[in-house]
Design a protein around this motif. Structure first.
Motif, PDB file in Angstrom:
ATOM      1  N   THR A   1      33.188  35.035  49.191  1.00 23.57           N
ATOM      2  CA  THR A   1      32.276  35.476  48.135  1.00 23.57           C
ATOM      3  C   THR A   1      32.312  36.990  47.990  1.00 23.57           C
ATOM      4  OG1 THR A   1      30.811  33.577  48.395  1.00 23.57           O
ATOM      5  CG2 THR A   1      29.849  35.564  47.423  1.00 23.57           C
ATOM      6  N   LEU A   2      32.270  37.705  49.096  1.00 20.98           N
ATOM      7  CA  LEU A   2      32.327  39.167  49.048  1.00 20.98           C
ATOM      8  C   LEU A   2      33.649  39.645  48.447  1.00 20.98           C
ATOM      9  CD1 LEU A   2      30.821  40.040  52.562  1.00 20.98           C
ATOM     10  CD2 LEU A   2      29.645  39.973  50.350  1.00 20.98           C
ATOM     11  N   LEU A   3      34.727  38.969  48.807  1.00 25.10           N
ATOM     12  CA  LEU A   3      36.051  39.355  48.319  1.00 25.10           C
ATOM     13  C   LEU A   3      36.219  39.086  46.832  1.00 25.10           C
ATOM     14  CD1 LEU A   3      39.381  38.809  50.128  1.00 25.10           C
ATOM     15  CD2 LEU A   3      39.117  37.809  47.876  1.00 25.10           C
ATOM     16  N   ARG A   4      35.613  38.006  46.329  1.00 23.78           N
ATOM     17  CA  ARG A   4      35.741  37.655  44.908  1.00 23.78           C
ATOM     18  C   ARG A   4      35.099  38.694  43.986  1.00 23.78           C
ATOM     19  NH1 ARG A   4      36.723  32.040  43.582  1.00 23.78           N
ATOM     20  NH2 ARG A   4      36.384  30.578  45.316  1.00 23.78           N
ATOM     21  N   ARG A   5      34.089  39.388  44.452  1.00 26.59           N
ATOM     22  CA  ARG A   5      33.289  40.252  43.580  1.00 26.59           C
ATOM     23  C   ARG A   5      34.148  41.306  42.892  1.00 26.59           C
ATOM     24  NH1 ARG A   5      29.456  43.296  46.958  1.00 26.59           N
ATOM     25  NH2 ARG A   5      31.335  43.336  48.258  1.00 26.59           N
ATOM     26  N   LYS A   6      33.916  41.475  41.614  1.00 30.24           N
ATOM     27  CA  LYS A   6      34.667  42.445  40.819  1.00 30.24           C
ATOM     28  C   LYS A   6      34.537  43.850  41.373  1.00 30.24           C
ATOM     29  CE  LYS A   6      35.082  44.083  36.032  1.00 30.24           C
ATOM     30  NZ  LYS A   6      34.564  43.929  34.642  1.00 30.24           N
ATOM     31  N   GLN A   7      33.363  44.170  41.920  1.00 20.85           N
ATOM     32  CA  GLN A   7      33.118  45.538  42.382  1.00 20.85           C
ATOM     33  C   GLN A   7      33.661  45.818  43.771  1.00 20.85           C
ATOM     34  OE1 GLN A   7      30.844  43.193  41.761  1.00 20.85           O
ATOM     35  NE2 GLN A   7      28.963  43.453  42.972  1.00 20.85           N
ATOM     36  N   ALA A   8      34.242  44.847  44.445  1.00 26.32           N
ATOM     37  CA  ALA A   8      34.809  45.083  45.772  1.00 26.32           C
ATOM     38  C   ALA A   8      35.941  46.108  45.666  1.00 26.32           C
ATOM     39  CB  ALA A   8      35.327  43.787  46.374  1.00 26.32           C
ATOM     40  N   SER A   9      35.901  47.113  46.516  1.00 27.12           N
ATOM     41  CA  SER A   9      36.921  48.159  46.488  1.00 27.12           C
ATOM     42  C   SER A   9      38.227  47.645  47.075  1.00 27.12           C
ATOM     43  CB  SER A   9      36.446  49.370  47.285  1.00 27.12           C
ATOM     44  OG  SER A   9      36.387  49.050  48.669  1.00 27.12           O
TER      45      SER A   9
ATOM     46  N   ARG B   1      41.102  44.482  51.122  1.00 26.28           N
ATOM     47  CA  ARG B   1      42.083  44.379  52.203  1.00 26.28           C
ATOM     48  C   ARG B   1      41.438  43.885  53.499  1.00 26.28           C
ATOM     49  NH1 ARG B   1      44.819  50.276  51.117  1.00 26.28           N
ATOM     50  NH2 ARG B   1      46.193  49.652  49.383  1.00 26.28           N
ATOM     51  N   LYS B   2      40.295  44.461  53.828  1.00 30.11           N
ATOM     52  CA  LYS B   2      39.616  44.096  55.078  1.00 30.11           C
ATOM     53  C   LYS B   2      39.186  42.640  55.067  1.00 30.11           C
ATOM     54  CE  LYS B   2      35.853  45.646  58.149  1.00 30.11           C
ATOM     55  NZ  LYS B   2      35.105  44.380  58.230  1.00 30.11           N
ATOM     56  N   LEU B   3      38.600  42.203  53.949  1.00 33.95           N
ATOM     57  CA  LEU B   3      38.122  40.825  53.860  1.00 33.95           C
ATOM     58  C   LEU B   3      39.284  39.836  53.859  1.00 33.95           C
ATOM     59  CD1 LEU B   3      35.299  41.499  51.268  1.00 33.95           C
ATOM     60  CD2 LEU B   3      34.940  40.550  53.561  1.00 33.95           C
ATOM     61  N   LEU B   4      40.375  40.181  53.173  1.00 35.80           N
ATOM     62  CA  LEU B   4      41.534  39.298  53.172  1.00 35.80           C
ATOM     63  C   LEU B   4      42.091  39.150  54.583  1.00 35.80           C
ATOM     64  CD1 LEU B   4      43.596  37.572  51.681  1.00 35.80           C
ATOM     65  CD2 LEU B   4      44.871  39.658  51.137  1.00 35.80           C
TER      66      LEU B   4
ATOM     67  N   GLY C   1      47.535  40.588  44.157  1.00 35.67           N
ATOM     68  CA  GLY C   1      48.429  41.698  44.451  1.00 35.67           C
ATOM     69  C   GLY C   1      47.889  43.024  43.958  1.00 35.67           C
ATOM     70  N   ASP C   2      47.384  43.047  42.724  1.00 32.27           N
ATOM     71  CA  ASP C   2      46.816  44.277  42.173  1.00 32.27           C
ATOM     72  C   ASP C   2      45.613  44.742  42.984  1.00 32.27           C
ATOM     73  OD1 ASP C   2      48.654  44.619  40.182  1.00 32.27           O
ATOM     74  OD2 ASP C   2      47.464  43.661  38.626  1.00 32.27           O
ATOM     75  N   ARG C   3      44.781  43.813  43.383  1.00 32.95           N
ATOM     76  CA  ARG C   3      43.583  44.184  44.125  1.00 32.95           C
ATOM     77  C   ARG C   3      43.922  44.612  45.553  1.00 32.95           C
ATOM     78  NH1 ARG C   3      38.434  40.545  43.270  1.00 32.95           N
ATOM     79  NH2 ARG C   3      37.534  42.527  43.976  1.00 32.95           N
ATOM     80  N   LEU C   4      44.921  44.007  46.123  1.00 34.23           N
ATOM     81  CA  LEU C   4      45.338  44.353  47.477  1.00 34.23           C
ATOM     82  C   LEU C   4      45.990  45.726  47.537  1.00 34.23           C
ATOM     83  CD1 LEU C   4      45.884  43.501  50.457  1.00 34.23           C
ATOM     84  CD2 LEU C   4      48.001  42.449  49.627  1.00 34.23           C
ATOM     85  N   PHE C   5      46.819  46.032  46.546  1.00 31.41           N
ATOM     86  CA  PHE C   5      47.597  47.280  46.574  1.00 31.41           C
ATOM     87  C   PHE C   5      47.006  48.391  45.706  1.00 31.41           C
ATOM     88  CE2 PHE C   5      50.680  44.033  47.890  1.00 31.41           C
ATOM     89  CZ  PHE C   5      51.111  44.616  49.085  1.00 31.41           C
ATOM     90  N   GLY C   6      45.875  48.119  45.063  1.00 31.38           N
ATOM     91  CA  GLY C   6      45.230  49.151  44.272  1.00 31.38           C
ATOM     92  C   GLY C   6      45.935  49.485  42.985  1.00 31.38           C
ATOM     93  N   THR C   7      46.624  48.495  42.411  1.00 26.20           N
ATOM     94  CA  THR C   7      47.365  48.731  41.169  1.00 26.20           C
ATOM     95  C   THR C   7      46.693  48.100  39.960  1.00 26.20           C
ATOM     96  OG1 THR C   7      48.752  46.820  41.701  1.00 26.20           O
ATOM     97  CG2 THR C   7      49.589  48.996  42.306  1.00 26.20           C
ATOM     98  N   LYS C   8      45.470  47.596  40.136  1.00 24.60           N
ATOM     99  CA  LYS C   8      44.790  46.988  39.009  1.00 24.60           C
ATOM    100  C   LYS C   8      44.400  48.075  37.994  1.00 24.60           C
ATOM    101  CE  LYS C   8      40.216  47.124  41.229  1.00 24.60           C
ATOM    102  NZ  LYS C   8      39.061  46.362  41.682  1.00 24.60           N
ATOM    103  N   LYS C   9      44.326  47.651  36.740  1.00 20.46           N
ATOM    104  CA  LYS C   9      43.940  48.578  35.681  1.00 20.46           C
ATOM    105  C   LYS C   9      42.479  48.933  35.799  1.00 20.46           C
ATOM    106  CE  LYS C   9      47.433  46.851  32.457  1.00 20.46           C
ATOM    107  NZ  LYS C   9      47.669  46.210  31.138  1.00 20.46           N
ATOM    108  N   ALA C  10      42.154  50.169  35.481  1.00 25.28           N
ATOM    109  CA  ALA C  10      40.760  50.610  35.551  1.00 25.28           C
ATOM    110  C   ALA C  10      39.926  49.930  34.487  1.00 25.28           C
ATOM    111  CB  ALA C  10      40.692  52.127  35.387  1.00 25.28           C
TER     112      ALA C  10
END
Length: 212
Positions: A18-26, A31-34, A203-212
């Protein structure tokens, strides 16, 4: 567990998911939750490893103690997001051999194509665990298993963070002999092939490549 699919329903897994799914998760939180969820998935995927016994001496006495028996494990990451599950798996089994398979989609045929493939030797003698956070349409996962079987793997499992019903159906029809371990099976896929409610592009969320 349903058929060849195991959903890890441990309360900590579901809470962390649930914490990992949240849009606002940095990115750092993701990475930590995964990594933390990956430990639980790894425990489940390796729960039936064969055991042998060896003599040891404790501070009190000698005994025949259980140890994992046979060839070392092989972990194969489906690039690039599969690398997010690779680290926790290696935390549990640091001596495992590691392989990677890179897949891209042919924009004409819309079918997956292999652009990179490197595996350990003697896959026919190893438990091979294939890692990819998302089992969405199931096409890429089924193709990856096809290629890994061609490389000799016989004892296989597939570990993912989330699955969609369509992906489960496609995968299990293609490879009914390969058990799947996941943290959740979501409702459906959207028009772009994303799992709903899902968590976006892993992948985008893990590597920080998602669009702002």
């Amino acid at each position: 567990m349903s058929g060849n699919i195991t959903v890890v329903e441990h309360p900590l897994v579901q809470h962390k998911l649930t914490l990992l799914r949240r849009k606002q998760a940095s990115t750092a939180e993701f990475r930590k939750l995964l990594w933390e969820i990956g430990l639980f998935l790894g425990y489940e995927a390796m729960s039936d490893l064969p055991l042998g016994r060896v003599p040891i001496e404790t501070p009190v006495s000698t005994m025949e103690a259980p140890v994992i028996y046979g060839k070392k494990l092989a972990f194969i990451s489906v690039l690039r997001a599969g690398d997010g599950l690779l680290a926790p798996m290696l935390e549990l089994a640091p001596s495992a051999r590691v392989g990677q398979i890179g897949l891209s989609r042919n924009e004409i045929t819309l079918k997956p194509e292999k652009y990179y493939f490197k595996t350990p030797g003697n896959l026919d003698q190893r438990r091979t665990i294939v890692l990819d956070p998302m089992l969405a349409t199931g096409n890429s996962a089924a193709y990856a298993i096809d290629e890994i079987k061609k490389a000799g793997a016989r004892d296989l499992k597939f570990v993912c963070l989330l699955a969609a019903p369509a992906g489960v159906e496609t995968f299990t029809k293609a490879h009914p002999d390969v058990p799947v371990v996941t943290a959740a099976i979501d409702y459906s896929l959207d028009d772009h092939g994303y799992i709903v409610p899902g968590l976006g592009d892993a992948g985008d969320r893990l590597f920080g490549t998602k669009k702002a």
